[in-house]
Structure formats: C-alpha cells, structure tokens
Design a protein around this motif. Sequence first.
Motif, short mmCIF file in Angstrom:
data_model
loop_
_atom_site.label_atom_id
_atom_site.label_comp_id
_atom_site.label_asym_id
_atom_site.label_seq_id
_atom_site.Cartn_x
_atom_site.Cartn_y
_atom_site.Cartn_z
N ARG A 134 0.83 -1.22 0.00
CA ARG A 134 0.00 0.00 0.00
C ARG A 134 0.86 1.25 0.00
O ARG A 134 0.53 2.25 -0.64
CB ARG A 134 -0.85 0.06 1.27
CG ARG A 134 -2.01 -0.92 1.29
CD ARG A 134 -2.63 -0.93 2.68
NE ARG A 134 -3.32 -2.19 2.90
CZ ARG A 134 -4.61 -2.38 2.67
NH1 ARG A 134 -5.34 -1.39 2.24
NH2 ARG A 134 -5.15 -3.55 2.88
N HIS A 135 1.96 1.24 0.78
CA HIS A 135 2.72 2.47 1.00
C HIS A 135 3.87 2.65 0.02
O HIS A 135 4.13 3.76 -0.42
CB HIS A 135 3.29 2.48 2.43
CG HIS A 135 2.24 2.58 3.48
ND1 HIS A 135 2.10 3.68 4.30
CD2 HIS A 135 1.25 1.73 3.83
CE1 HIS A 135 1.08 3.48 5.11
NE2 HIS A 135 0.54 2.31 4.84
N SER A 136 4.60 1.60 -0.25
CA SER A 136 5.80 1.70 -1.08
C SER A 136 5.88 0.45 -1.97
O SER A 136 6.71 -0.43 -1.74
CB SER A 136 7.05 1.76 -0.18
OG SER A 136 6.91 2.74 0.80
N PRO A 137 5.00 0.38 -2.98
CA PRO A 137 4.84 -0.87 -3.73
C PRO A 137 6.09 -1.37 -4.42
O PRO A 137 6.22 -2.55 -4.69
CB PRO A 137 3.74 -0.55 -4.75
CG PRO A 137 3.38 0.87 -4.56
CD PRO A 137 4.11 1.45 -3.40
N SER A 138 7.05 -0.49 -4.68
CA SER A 138 8.23 -0.99 -5.40
C SER A 138 9.27 -1.60 -4.45
O SER A 138 10.29 -2.12 -4.89
CB SER A 138 8.87 0.14 -6.21
OG SER A 138 9.29 1.14 -5.31
N TRP A 139 8.99 -1.54 -3.15
CA TRP A 139 9.98 -2.05 -2.19
C TRP A 139 9.94 -3.57 -2.14
O TRP A 139 8.89 -4.19 -2.28
CB TRP A 139 9.72 -1.50 -0.79
CG TRP A 139 10.04 -0.04 -0.68
CD1 TRP A 139 10.06 0.86 -1.70
CD2 TRP A 139 10.37 0.67 0.50
NE1 TRP A 139 10.38 2.10 -1.23
CE2 TRP A 139 10.59 2.01 0.13
CE3 TRP A 139 10.52 0.32 1.84
CZ2 TRP A 139 10.94 3.00 1.05
CZ3 TRP A 139 10.86 1.30 2.75
CH2 TRP A 139 11.07 2.62 2.36
N LYS A 140 11.11 -4.14 -1.87
CA LYS A 140 11.20 -5.60 -1.77
C LYS A 140 11.24 -5.98 -0.29
O LYS A 140 11.95 -5.37 0.50
CB LYS A 140 12.49 -6.05 -2.46
CG LYS A 140 12.58 -7.52 -2.66
CD LYS A 140 13.79 -7.82 -3.58
CE LYS A 140 14.10 -9.28 -3.61
NZ LYS A 140 13.20 -10.12 -4.30
N VAL A 141 10.44 -6.99 0.06
CA VAL A 141 10.44 -7.48 1.45
C VAL A 141 11.04 -8.88 1.46
O VAL A 141 10.61 -9.75 0.70
CB VAL A 141 9.01 -7.55 2.02
CG1 VAL A 141 9.02 -8.17 3.41
CG2 VAL A 141 8.37 -6.16 2.06
N ARG A 142 12.04 -9.07 2.28
CA ARG A 142 12.67 -10.39 2.41
C ARG A 142 12.53 -10.86 3.84
O ARG A 142 12.89 -10.13 4.78
CB ARG A 142 14.17 -10.30 2.18
CG ARG A 142 14.59 -10.39 0.78
CD ARG A 142 16.11 -10.26 0.75
NE ARG A 142 16.56 -10.04 -0.60
CZ ARG A 142 16.81 -11.03 -1.44
NH1 ARG A 142 16.67 -12.27 -1.06
NH2 ARG A 142 17.21 -10.77 -2.67
N ILE A 143 12.00 -12.07 4.00
CA ILE A 143 11.87 -12.64 5.34
C ILE A 143 12.86 -13.81 5.43
O ILE A 143 12.78 -14.74 4.63
CB ILE A 143 10.45 -13.19 5.61
CG1 ILE A 143 9.36 -12.22 5.12
CG2 ILE A 143 10.27 -13.58 7.07
CD1 ILE A 143 9.00 -11.10 6.02
#
Length: 290
Positions: A134-143
Amino acid sequence: MSLTPPPNPELDELKRYLRDRHGVDLSHYNRSFLERRLGIRMRHHNAESLGRYLKILSENKQEFPQLLNVLSVNVTEFFRDGALYDALRAKVLPVIERVSQSRSSREIRVWSAGCASGQEAYTLAMLLDDYFGRHSPSWKVRIYASDIQEAFLHEAKAGRYPKEKAAQIPPEFRRRYVAEAAGSIEVCPSLKGMVQFFKHDLATPPTVELVDLVFCRNVMIYFSLDSKDHILRRFHGCMASGAFLVLGGSEIILKSDLFELADDWHKIYQRIDQPHPGGDQPNAGARTHR
Ligand SMILES: C[S@@+](CC[C@H](N)C(=O)[O-])C[C@H]1O[C@@H](n2cnc3c(N)ncnc32)[C@H](O)[C@@H]1O
C-alpha cells in the motif's frame, strides 16, 4: 543467601553424553527448564534418577528423538498474540519505512529466529506485503526464517497446514494469501517466495545481516542468562541502524545497553545504535551500510 543451585553431577554427565555422542550442546539451556523437560521423559520410562535415564537414552535408539522433541517446545500459530501485529503496523513499520527512506534503501529485511513450522514468518510476510504494497509498492520485502530443527523447517517450506489453522488468519489476509483445499490450507506461492528458511542454531553467529526487524519469540526460554546476553549481542551486530527486536510476551531484556524498550506491553525493543562507550559490545554499531 546464594541463588546458585546445588551441583547436579548426573545432569552434567547427561549433557556431556549428548554433546559427545550427538553433538547437542545443552550448556546454553536454562537449568530448571532442562530439569523440567527431562522429567517428562524420566516419568515416561519410570526412571527414578537422571543416571537411570541416561542408561535408557544410551541403550535405546528411539529415545534420542523423543528427548529432542520435549526439549523443543514447538507451539506456534499464525498471528500469535494478534494485538502485537496491530502494534507493529501502527508503530514499527512506519519507523522502518522512514529510516529506510532516509538511507534510500528499497529492501526491508526481517528475521524470524526460532520460527518452528513457519507460521510466524508467513504472518510477517502477509503483514509486510500488505503494508509496503500500500505504502511503497516498489519495495522488496525479504523474510529470513531459521530454526534448529530440520523437521520444522521441512514443514515450514511446504507451507501447508491443517485446515483448522485457517481461523487464526484474519479473513482479508486469508482471502489474499491462503488457498484452502480439502483438509488443509496452503500459503500462496508469492508468499512462499518472500521467505527463505534455513537451519541455524542461535548459539552460533547469525548468517544474516543488516536486518530491520528481528522476531525471536518464545525461544529465549531455552537459554541461560549468559547465553541470552550473547544472543542479544549477536542480534545487535546483525541489525541495521534503528532496527527493532520483538520478544515473546513473557520474555524481557532485564538490562541492556544495546536495546531500549519501544513498547513494554508487546515486548518490542529498538536497537541502540551507539551503545555506551564503556560497554563490551564487539559488533555493536559496526555496520552502517547495507
Ligand atoms: C515455541 S517455538 C516458537 C515459535 C515462534 N517463534 C512463535 O513464537 O510462535 C520455539 C522454537 O525455538 C526453536 N529453538 C530452540 N532452541 C533453538 C536454538 N538453539 N536455535 C534456534 N532455534 C531454537 C525450537 O526448535 C522451536 O521451533
């Protein structure tokens, strides 16, 4: 008055046996926790002493995996302590987002340390995918998600759970991230793609770095005070500037120059980037880049 418990030579011998025979190091574990857990297996075999139990353990091949099972309290669930995740969304993720913007990073890294069968890691994946989507769609999240037990990691990677676990997931997330089949649910491929599971013993140095958020919930119970201190120092060393650490509801950091309390109720701590100069923190503040 001394708080040191009397020596327990039989326990020491059992620990030596497990270390030498199975490569399992119990020296970091809290003594009363160990005694309680060993008591479960002793009662199972009607063993009246630890010495007798050690004999059973050394003679019966089936006993070692059973012992490992009781030493690993493996209860976990999706959105465990639900209000914690509301607090993360409201208070922690916006700070991580701001800090990341200020260092022009577009990647958020999270470590679920002691992830058991993976529900915590997938919960974080859902929450962060939703928030940053929602806030920063181009960001990548890695868990990153680790555990000492391979059997759990196997289950975690499959991402398949009994159908009744679906009720732990809020309906909107369930609809978006989980497929329901007869008798089971499975997290969707995009969620699995965000999470990397690997084997890791928290008594050894971390293999991840510059992490924005560490979840280490309901794991510290296994460790002695000294070992907890080592683990906290290692977490500090692998965390990015301004990063957060979340412990289990009953776990606290008694005194630390490495972390400060950000939310007492939910046991959320924030990394102190420049700990007290007199402190003994080899890795503290060492990494300033990602
Ligand atoms: C109660 S579960 C916690 C799962 C999850 N963090 C949660 O709170 O729902 C504890 C996990 O810690 C893991 N564990 C125990 N000792 C560990 C160690 N030395 N290194 C890594 N994981 C460990 C166990 O295998 C188990 O999966």
